[in-house]
Motif scaffolding. Structure first.
Motif, PDB file in Angstrom:
ATOM      1  N   MET A 150     -32.629 -52.687  51.819  1.00 50.96           N
ATOM      2  CA  MET A 150     -32.036 -53.642  50.892  1.00 50.96           C
ATOM      3  C   MET A 150     -32.408 -53.248  49.468  1.00 50.96           C
ATOM      4  O   MET A 150     -33.511 -52.807  49.196  1.00 50.96           O
ATOM      5  CB  MET A 150     -32.526 -55.044  51.224  1.00 50.96           C
ATOM      6  CG  MET A 150     -31.960 -56.099  50.344  1.00 50.96           C
ATOM      7  SD  MET A 150     -32.395 -57.731  50.951  1.00 50.96           S
ATOM      8  CE  MET A 150     -31.092 -58.641  50.208  1.00 50.96           C
ATOM      9  N   ALA A 151     -31.486 -53.429  48.570  1.00 53.30           N
ATOM     10  CA  ALA A 151     -31.705 -53.080  47.168  1.00 53.30           C
ATOM     11  C   ALA A 151     -32.760 -54.003  46.550  1.00 53.30           C
ATOM     12  O   ALA A 151     -32.847 -55.179  46.889  1.00 53.30           O
ATOM     13  CB  ALA A 151     -30.407 -53.186  46.386  1.00 53.30           C
ATOM     14  N   ARG A 152     -33.534 -53.424  45.663  1.00 57.48           N
ATOM     15  CA  ARG A 152     -34.502 -54.240  44.923  1.00 57.48           C
ATOM     16  C   ARG A 152     -33.741 -55.175  43.994  1.00 57.48           C
ATOM     17  O   ARG A 152     -32.694 -54.804  43.460  1.00 57.48           O
ATOM     18  CB  ARG A 152     -35.420 -53.351  44.110  1.00 57.48           C
ATOM     19  CG  ARG A 152     -36.388 -52.562  44.947  1.00 57.48           C
ATOM     20  CD  ARG A 152     -37.314 -51.734  44.106  1.00 57.48           C
ATOM     21  NE  ARG A 152     -37.818 -52.496  42.973  1.00 57.48           N
ATOM     22  CZ  ARG A 152     -38.277 -51.956  41.851  1.00 57.48           C
ATOM     23  NH1 ARG A 152     -38.301 -50.655  41.701  1.00 57.48           N
ATOM     24  NH2 ARG A 152     -38.720 -52.699  40.862  1.00 57.48           N
ATOM     25  N   THR A 153     -34.266 -56.340  43.786  1.00 59.11           N
ATOM     26  CA  THR A 153     -33.643 -57.295  42.878  1.00 59.11           C
ATOM     27  C   THR A 153     -34.691 -57.847  41.929  1.00 59.11           C
ATOM     28  O   THR A 153     -35.897 -57.757  42.182  1.00 59.11           O
ATOM     29  CB  THR A 153     -32.988 -58.466  43.639  1.00 59.11           C
ATOM     30  OG1 THR A 153     -33.990 -59.161  44.368  1.00 59.11           O
ATOM     31  CG2 THR A 153     -31.902 -57.981  44.577  1.00 59.11           C
ATOM     32  N   LEU A 176     -21.553 -62.257  40.805  1.00 60.23           N
ATOM     33  CA  LEU A 176     -21.807 -61.584  39.534  1.00 60.23           C
ATOM     34  C   LEU A 176     -22.299 -60.149  39.748  1.00 60.23           C
ATOM     35  O   LEU A 176     -21.943 -59.243  38.987  1.00 60.23           O
ATOM     36  CB  LEU A 176     -22.807 -62.373  38.699  1.00 60.23           C
ATOM     37  CG  LEU A 176     -22.278 -63.699  38.150  1.00 60.23           C
ATOM     38  CD1 LEU A 176     -23.405 -64.482  37.488  1.00 60.23           C
ATOM     39  CD2 LEU A 176     -21.136 -63.482  37.190  1.00 60.23           C
ATOM     40  N   THR A 177     -23.098 -59.936  40.789  1.00 61.07           N
ATOM     41  CA  THR A 177     -23.560 -58.585  41.104  1.00 61.07           C
ATOM     42  C   THR A 177     -22.382 -57.680  41.421  1.00 61.07           C
ATOM     43  O   THR A 177     -22.299 -56.548  40.930  1.00 61.07           O
ATOM     44  CB  THR A 177     -24.555 -58.615  42.287  1.00 61.07           C
ATOM     45  OG1 THR A 177     -25.697 -59.368  41.896  1.00 61.07           O
ATOM     46  CG2 THR A 177     -24.967 -57.218  42.705  1.00 61.07           C
ATOM     47  N   GLU A 178     -21.454 -58.167  42.228  1.00 54.69           N
ATOM     48  CA  GLU A 178     -20.262 -57.378  42.581  1.00 54.69           C
ATOM     49  C   GLU A 178     -19.445 -57.041  41.336  1.00 54.69           C
ATOM     50  O   GLU A 178     -19.009 -55.903  41.157  1.00 54.69           O
ATOM     51  CB  GLU A 178     -19.409 -58.135  43.591  1.00 54.69           C
ATOM     52  CG  GLU A 178     -18.200 -57.355  44.045  1.00 54.69           C
ATOM     53  CD  GLU A 178     -17.362 -58.117  45.059  1.00 54.69           C
ATOM     54  OE1 GLU A 178     -16.140 -57.863  45.092  1.00 54.69           O
ATOM     55  OE2 GLU A 178     -17.895 -58.953  45.807  1.00 54.69           O
ATOM     56  N   LEU A 179     -19.257 -58.011  40.456  1.00 53.78           N
ATOM     57  CA  LEU A 179     -18.502 -57.762  39.222  1.00 53.78           C
ATOM     58  C   LEU A 179     -19.202 -56.738  38.342  1.00 53.78           C
ATOM     59  O   LEU A 179     -18.563 -55.845  37.773  1.00 53.78           O
ATOM     60  CB  LEU A 179     -18.297 -59.070  38.455  1.00 53.78           C
ATOM     61  CG  LEU A 179     -17.374 -60.093  39.095  1.00 53.78           C
ATOM     62  CD1 LEU A 179     -17.366 -61.375  38.262  1.00 53.78           C
ATOM     63  CD2 LEU A 179     -15.971 -59.551  39.251  1.00 53.78           C
TER      64      LEU A 179
END
Length: 79
Positions: free
Chosen positions: A1-4, A30-33
């Motif tokens: 999983m990506a770090r956030t 918002l992440t997808e955009l």
């Protein structure tokens, strides 16, 4: 999983409400955009670099690219 990392942003109320009407995961939305915007920016940089090295795209090349991207034949009809 990506770090956030958690951040705070400010949005117009109407925009936030509109997003919430489409998703229950505003952060993911918002992440997808943002990811799409970053891909477009990177592509633009690559295209600019290519054109600076090899010259501007011809009308024929642009028409072919549009057809590939949008599925439109040169006659303007959907493929």
């Amino acid at each position: 999983m990506a770090r956030t990392k958690k951040v705070t942003i400010t949005l117009p109320v109407e925009l936030l409400e509109s997003m919430k009407s489409h998703t229950d995961n505003v952060s993911g939305y918002l992440t997808e955009l943002a990811e799409r915007a970053e891909r477009r920016r990177a592509l633009r940089e690559e295209l600019d670099l290519y054109q600076s090295e090899f010259g501007a795209f011809s009308d024929e090349e642009m028409a072919e690219a549009r057809a590939l991207l949008h599925g439109v034949e040169e006659t303007g009809r959907a493929a």
